[in-house]
Design an enzyme around this catalytic site. Structure first.
Site, PDB file in Angstrom:
ATOM      1  N   THR A   1       0.815  -1.213   0.000  1.00  0.00           N
ATOM      2  CA  THR A   1       0.000   0.000   0.000  1.00  0.00           C
ATOM      3  C   THR A   1       0.850   1.265   0.000  1.00  0.00           C
ATOM      4  O   THR A   1       1.850   1.322   0.711  1.00  0.00           O
ATOM      5  CB  THR A   1      -0.779   0.045   1.346  1.00  0.00           C
TER       6      THR A   1
ATOM      7  N   GLY B   1       0.814  -3.185   5.049  1.00  0.00           N
ATOM      8  CA  GLY B   1       1.038  -4.569   5.478  1.00  0.00           C
ATOM      9  C   GLY B   1      -0.260  -5.358   5.511  1.00  0.00           C
ATOM     10  O   GLY B   1      -1.225  -5.007   4.832  1.00  0.00           O
TER      11      GLY B   1
HETATM   12  N1  GLY Z   1      -2.681  -3.119   3.550  1.00  0.00           N
HETATM   13  C1  GLY Z   1      -3.213  -3.559   2.362  1.00  0.00           C
HETATM   14  C2  GLY Z   1      -4.174  -4.629   2.483  1.00  0.00           C
HETATM   15  O1  GLY Z   1      -4.123  -5.414   3.421  1.00  0.00           O
HETATM   16  O2  GLY Z   1      -5.011  -4.739   1.611  1.00  0.00           O
END
Ligand code: GLY
Length: 330
Positions: free
Chosen positions: A189, A241
């Site tokens: 992300t 994450g």
């Molecule tokens: N942090 C991105 C997701 O878990 O989709």
């Protein structure tokens, strides 16, 4: 697989590619930064920060800066965890999650959005043009199309081949993302926080989510208080994450509340990681990285596993820094 050394080299090459940045281990908290400032997750944050900086250095609003910033990885097919060219779900569909929030506490989110290259801009329109905070799936797509967004194919030939290989090998879904030495693509992300010259803080968070996720799965990134939280009187935080761990602990809301109670950004991020360590039995199998910025321009970070880095840009520095990791402190 790549070693730590080769990852640093790779980071440096990315840095060299855009000219100005330095790399370094984060000494974890910086005070008295002059405004404006922008910070963002992973090495794809470097070019994203440059785009945000164009807005900030011209005296623009932090909301415009974070939108412009995260649109860079959203549109870059080489970033396979965000937007166009993102890894698809188990059925081969690229589904995107994003949210945006400003200093006034206004927020907009989209989840499970397909066919639109820049979900962050749709999230902003949800915030500005609707009485709602979140639109999902078909409704979000129709809203985007009604507002002039173009329907596009987000699955690139490279990711299609990747998905076909995954299916052929009958590999199971794996939530082990972004763990140093386990993944070649060390990023996820993009989360970005910026404060403009007038002291206004905004944040944005956008992702294609976990690769080969179950159809319908939505992670933390579009959830206010999980993937992103901003309070104009205090500061903001973003997460990256394994989203499920962040959602179960409402991580970025926690970070901001800890800052409200007097913690520095880095201590607040550390406490939020420790909350995960306390509550989630298999947390060592996952990576989580938090970055936070308080209203004075002090920033900090913390993560579970070594390997998480973030990009910082001010008038005085353009840097990629490694976050401190809980598993190294244990
Ligand atoms: N942090 C991105 C997701 O878990 O989709």
């Amino acid at each position: 697989m790549i070693s730590r050394r080769s990852f640093i080299t790779k980071s440096s090459l990315v840095v060299a590619g855009i000219g100005l940045a330095k790399t370094g281990i984060s000494t974890n908290s910086f005070q008295n930064n002059k405004l404006p400032i922008v910070i963002s997750t992973w090495n794809h944050g470097l070019p994203a920060n440059e785009a945000a900086w164009k807005v900030l250095s011209a005296g623009g609003h932090s909301l415009d800066a974070v939108e412009a910033g995260v649109r860079i990885p959203e549109g870059d097919p080489k970033v396979i965890t965000v937007g166009y060219g993102g890894i698809p779900d188990a059925e081969g569909k690229v589904t995107l999650d994003a949210c945006i929030m400003d200093e006034k506490g206004r927020a907009g989110c989209v989840t499970y959005l397909q066919h639109i290259k820049h979900p962050i801009s749709v999230a902003r329109l949800v915030m500005e043009k609707t009485p709602h905070v979140m639109l999902s799936g078909k409704g979000a797509l129709e809203f985007a199309l009604d507002n002039g967004f173009k329907k596009e194919k987000l699955l690139t030939p490279e990711r299609k081949a990747h998905w076909k290989k995954w299916k052929k090998e009958k590999r199971q879904f794996s939530n082990k993302i972004n763990i140093e030495n386990q993944e070649i693509e060390n990023h996820d992300t993009i989360g970005m926080l910026a404060i403009d010259k007038d002291g206004r803080i905004s944040g944005a968070c956008t992702t294609s989510g976990m690769g080969f996720k179950m159809p319908g799965r939505v992670g933390d990134s579009p959830i206010i208080g999980a993937g992103l939280f901003v309070d104009g009187e205090i500061g903001g935080a973003v997460a990256t994450g394994s989203g499920e761990l962040v959602m179960k602990t409402l991580g970025t809301f926690l970070v901001v509340e800890l800052m409200r109670n007097g913690m520095s950004p880095s201590r607040a991020c550390e406490e939020a990681v420790k909350r995960i360590a306390k509550k989630i039995p298999d947390y060592k199998q996952h990576q989580i990285g938090y970055i936070a910025l308080n209203k004075d321009g002090e920033y900090g970070s913390f993560c579970i596993q070594p390997g998480f880095n973030f990009a910082v840009k001010t008038d005085e520095k353009t840097e990629l820094e490694d976050a401190e990791a809980w598993l190294k402190k244990l």
